[in-house]
Every structure is written in structure tokens, then in C-alpha cells.
Enzyme design. Structure first.
Site, short mmCIF file in Angstrom:
data_model
loop_
_atom_site.label_atom_id
_atom_site.label_comp_id
_atom_site.label_asym_id
_atom_site.label_seq_id
_atom_site.Cartn_x
_atom_site.Cartn_y
_atom_site.Cartn_z
CG ASP A 198 2.10 0.29 1.28
OD1 ASP A 198 2.15 1.38 0.67
OD2 ASP A 198 3.08 -0.20 1.85
CG ASN A 214 -0.92 9.74 3.09
OD1 ASN A 214 -1.88 8.98 3.12
ND2 ASN A 214 0.33 9.30 3.19
#
EC number: 2.5.1.-
Length: 257
Positions: free
Chosen positions: A32, A80
Site C-alpha cells: 500500500d 482496482n
């Protein structure tokens, strides 16, 4: 065993040494913070993804050196696709560039590539890059570099349930015979065998969420949340995470003496 120097709260160097007999077999990482790393530097988000790819190379070799058996990296989730088209297109190109430059090093480090996820939904060039990397490294018998690519745990579990239901419908399986092992055997981590469940999950960038990642498999995993963004993650930070893991008491729902 591998050790490194870290600045503790007093500012004095601290030597950390790992127990070679307690290395986690399966480490999973939620990578991340690529975009935030770039934004902090007034760079486009894709610059963070590019630097993140270089971090993947560094951490892969570091994990292999530590003796980790499986390194699972959450590369692209089923959610995503909601990101801006330009960013998604860049992310789909990354595996092509990554494997094109890194497969020879993977082979020299005896690392085998595995990819789990709905890869049939990826662009054809990405699919080919993935398939070629798996084929080129198939004879490596060291660490498995396992990419979660177009992966989402809820979708994975849904697919597993559908497969099991079909077996019941066809008379191949009785409902009362469905067990936890039955479910595990239908998940995308099943090819990892005894290593399909992570011992430890690391998330970078200071966020403390699971984000639809290996929901079934992490039932008894240890979690280590770390502040640096993924492009800043280093071999030393991986060692720190493993060191923290080694100082946890894993009870698996029971008690330790």
C-alpha cells in the site's frame, strides 16, 4: 542469522538477529501507498507504481535470502478496476515490464512465479507475460513468488462455493461431507499446499485494513502494520516485521503453557 542495525527510541543503534528456526513459511504483503509516496514528491501516481515495482524486486530477493517459502504480494485487486483508466492501463503494463527484466534474476535465485486471481480478465499482453514467467521459472524449487493479480477474496470464496455446489448437484459430494478442508481445496491458494495460509500479513503505509485479501486464509495469521509507503519498504523493514512475528505467541484459539 541475518541481522541488521536499527535506531531505537534512544537513538542508539540496536542489533536485531533473527531466530533461523522460526522464519515464517508464508509471508503475505499488502503493498500500500504507491500513490501517496508519489504525491508527497509532487509526482504522478504512476511514478509511485514504477518505484513500487523496484521494491518488489528488492523484497523478493530479501525474502528468499531469509528462507521464506512463499511470498504473496497483493498486486491488483478486483476493485482496482475502478481507478482512472490511465492508471489501470499503466498497472496492467507493469507485469510485462517486471517479468521482462526480472525473470532472469528470479531464475538465478531459484524463485518460482505463481499467480492467483482472475487472470483471464487481464489484457492479452499481461496474460502472456504472466504465463511466460510461470513457464520460465517452473523448474525453480526455492521460494514461490505468488502474485495476487486481479484478485479479491470475496470473489474467490464465491467461486469456491459455486464449485462445491456444482459437485453436490452432480452427486459427487454430500453436503454433510463439506469441511473446512473442502473449502480450502477450492481456493486459489490450494496449489501452495501446506503453505497456503500466511503466517504473517504485512501492510505498508500505516493503513490497518484487510482490503478483501485472503479472508479465509488469514484466520490465524499475525498482522504487522508498518508506516512507510511501499516504495520506501526495504529489506531491513522486512526483517523487522519477521522479528516482530517471532516475538508473537501464536495460540490458534487455544492456550500456551
Amino acid at each position: 542469522m541475518f541481522s541488521w542495525l536499527n535506531n531505537n527510541q534512544s537513538g542508539e543503534p540496536e542489533k536485531i538477529e533473527l531466530d533461523p528456526n522460526n522464519i515464517p513459511a508464508h509471508v503475505a504483503i499488502i503493498m500500500d501507498g504507491n500513490g501517496r509516496w508519489a504525491q508527497k514528491r509532487h509526482l504522478p501516481r504512476v511514478a509511485g507504481h514504477k518505484q513500487g515495482m523496484e521494491t518488489v524486486k528488492t523484497i523478493t530477493k530479501a525474502a528468499s535470502d531469509l528462507g521464506i517459502k512463499v511470498l504473496t504480494l497483493y498486486a491488483f485487486s478486483t476493485e482496482n478496476w475502478k481507478r482512472p483508466t490511465d492508471e489501470v492501463n499503466y498497472l496492467m503494463k507493469l507485469p510485462v515490464d517486471f517479468f521482462d527484466t526480472f525473470v532472469p534474476e528470479l531464475i538465478s535465485n531459484n524463485v518460482r512465479v505463481n499467480v492467483m486471481g482472475y487472470t483471464d480478465q487481464l489484457p492479452k499482453k499481461t496474460q502472456k507475460a504472466v504465463a511466460d514467467a510461470i513457464e520460465d521459472t517452473k523448474d525453480c524449487d526455492g521460494m514461490v513468488l505468488n502474485f495476487a493479480l486481479n484478485y479479491g477474496s470475496r470473489a474467490e470464496i464465491t467461486t469456491a462455493v459455486q464449485e462445491i455446489a456444482q459437485s453436490v448437484q452432480q452427486g459427487q459430494l454430500k453436503p454433510e461431507d463439506i469441511s473446512a478442508d473442502t473449502i480450502s481445496s477450492h481456493l486459489m491458494t490450494a496449489p501452495l499446499g501446506q503453505y497456503q495460509d500466511p503466517d504473517v500479513v504485512i501492510r505498508t503505509s500505516g493503513e490497518e485494513r484487510i482490503s478483501n485479501f485472503l479472508l479465509w486464509q488469514i484466520a490465524y495469521s499475525e498482522f504487522v502494520f508498518m508506516a512507510p509507503h511501499w516504495p520506501e519498504f526495504t529489506a531491513e523493514l522486512l526483517t523487522e516485521a519477521v522479528y516482530e512475528y517471532q516475538h508473537r505467541k501464536r495460540r490458534f484459539g487455544g492456550l500456551t503453557k
